[in-house]
Design a protein around this motif. Sequence first.
Motif, PDB file in Angstrom:
ATOM      1  N   ILE A  63       0.998  -1.257   0.185  1.00 16.30           N
ATOM      2  CA  ILE A  63      -0.166   0.125   0.224  1.00 16.30           C
ATOM      3  C   ILE A  63       0.903   1.292  -0.062  1.00 16.30           C
ATOM      4  O   ILE A  63       1.735   1.233   0.673  1.00 16.30           O
ATOM      5  CB  ILE A  63      -0.823  -0.123   1.230  1.00 16.30           C
ATOM      6  CG1 ILE A  63      -1.774  -1.287   1.221  1.00 16.30           C
ATOM      7  CG2 ILE A  63      -1.752   1.367   1.207  1.00 16.30           C
ATOM      8  CD1 ILE A  63      -2.770  -1.179   2.532  1.00 16.30           C
ATOM      9  N   VAL A  65       1.037   5.401   0.169  1.00 17.94           N
ATOM     10  CA  VAL A  65       0.365   6.445   0.333  1.00 17.94           C
ATOM     11  C   VAL A  65       1.067   7.795  -0.085  1.00 17.94           C
ATOM     12  O   VAL A  65       2.193   8.224   0.163  1.00 17.94           O
ATOM     13  CB  VAL A  65       0.143   6.714   2.218  1.00 17.94           C
ATOM     14  CG1 VAL A  65      -0.738   8.059   2.192  1.00 17.94           C
ATOM     15  CG2 VAL A  65      -0.603   5.489   2.555  1.00 17.94           C
ATOM     16  N   VAL A  91      -3.102   5.005  -2.061  1.00 14.68           N
ATOM     17  CA  VAL A  91      -3.996   5.829  -1.277  1.00 14.68           C
ATOM     18  C   VAL A  91      -3.690   7.131  -1.687  1.00 14.68           C
ATOM     19  O   VAL A  91      -2.315   7.795  -1.264  1.00 14.68           O
ATOM     20  CB  VAL A  91      -3.865   5.392   0.123  1.00 14.68           C
ATOM     21  CG1 VAL A  91      -4.674   6.273   1.032  1.00 14.68           C
ATOM     22  CG2 VAL A  91      -4.102   4.087   0.300  1.00 14.68           C
ATOM     23  N   ARG A 132     -13.535   4.921  -3.440  1.00 15.85           N
ATOM     24  CA  ARG A 132     -12.487   3.976  -4.263  1.00 15.85           C
ATOM     25  C   ARG A 132     -12.775   3.966  -5.586  1.00 15.85           C
ATOM     26  O   ARG A 132     -13.881   4.158  -6.101  1.00 15.85           O
ATOM     27  CB  ARG A 132     -12.287   2.493  -3.662  1.00 15.85           C
ATOM     28  CG  ARG A 132     -13.766   1.728  -3.838  1.00 15.85           C
ATOM     29  CD  ARG A 132     -13.551   0.384  -3.307  1.00 15.85           C
ATOM     30  NE  ARG A 132     -14.981  -0.371  -3.110  1.00 15.85           N
ATOM     31  CZ  ARG A 132     -15.392  -1.471  -3.987  1.00 15.85           C
ATOM     32  NH1 ARG A 132     -14.538  -1.499  -5.015  1.00 15.85           N
ATOM     33  NH2 ARG A 132     -16.650  -2.165  -3.586  1.00 15.85           N
ATOM     34  N   ASP A 140      -9.742  -4.691  -0.489  1.00 15.96           N
ATOM     35  CA  ASP A 140      -8.803  -3.406  -0.560  1.00 15.96           C
ATOM     36  C   ASP A 140      -9.268  -2.415   0.418  1.00 15.96           C
ATOM     37  O   ASP A 140      -8.366  -1.891   1.375  1.00 15.96           O
ATOM     38  CB  ASP A 140      -8.602  -3.185  -1.851  1.00 15.96           C
ATOM     39  CG  ASP A 140      -7.933  -4.071  -2.705  1.00 15.96           C
ATOM     40  OD1 ASP A 140      -6.970  -4.756  -2.217  1.00 15.96           O
ATOM     41  OD2 ASP A 140      -8.190  -4.131  -4.035  1.00 15.96           O
ATOM     42  N   VAL A 144      -7.735  -0.322   3.868  1.00 14.95           N
ATOM     43  CA  VAL A 144      -7.567   1.200   4.053  1.00 14.95           C
ATOM     44  C   VAL A 144      -8.306   1.561   5.165  1.00 14.95           C
ATOM     45  O   VAL A 144      -7.819   2.521   6.070  1.00 14.95           O
ATOM     46  CB  VAL A 144      -7.629   2.008   2.839  1.00 14.95           C
ATOM     47  CG1 VAL A 144      -7.645   3.248   2.942  1.00 14.95           C
ATOM     48  CG2 VAL A 144      -6.929   1.366   1.587  1.00 14.95           C
TER      49      VAL A 144
END
Length: 265
Positions: A63, A65, A91, A132, A140, A144
């Motif tokens: 992931i 960010v 993200v 999303r 997923d 988050v």
Amino acid sequence: MKLGFIGCGNMAQAMITGIIGQNVIPAEEIIAADPASDKIEEVKEKLQINITTDNCEAAKADIVVLSVKPQMYKDVIHEIRDHITKSQLVVTIAAGVAMAQSERQFGKEVKIVRVMPNTPALVGEGMAGICRNEYTTSEDMEKVCRIFRSFGKVEIVTESLMDAVVGVSGSSPAYVYMFIEALADAAVMQGIPRDKAYTFAAQSVYGSAKMVLETGKHPGELKDAVCSPAGTTIEAVRVLEEKGMRSAVIEATIAASEKSKEMGK
């Protein structure tokens, strides 16, 4: 699961603190990238995470960010896009940056979760709106959400509402600080020492917000419960209405949301 941060400012550090504190992801599985080597070394010492000055290194995480300023998104995405695969989650946490805009900059199918957090995440009381794109699964999304719940509350919204989220929670801590400052100034004018005035004002705001969240009662009902007939509170409410407090807050919140829309054009 490895978590990477590109950019390691206050928001990223608040997120990392919550994630580690709630045992969502261990520190050794987190990496943060920032070109300022002295700053990133301070973060390593403070949070005991992995660090790098290479954005592409952090982009290898499961992931990723993007915790940089909105105006930096284009350059950062161009730098890391060849390192992002279909299995990774990206993200984004910038106001005014739509998922479609990020997808175009990546130039390929990418799983994107867009989040609008706010600064009270620094004290574990953040508020985040989340949505999303079509390539992202419910599983997923839950990953988050779990991350953001570690330092506050989360609400799933459609992307069409994200600009409104900016106004009501992303930017609103500033309005609340102004209200607290004004309350304290009034107290100081009447002789209460400045430090005590801030405590009186801030704790009253904190407690009132907690009442709304924990009782589930309408704010108007809670307000009425404080207003005794011919009392001090209803007199203060009269003045606030006379001065246009509600209208000012509504107009300010809408202005923030409109600015967010403009930034995305």
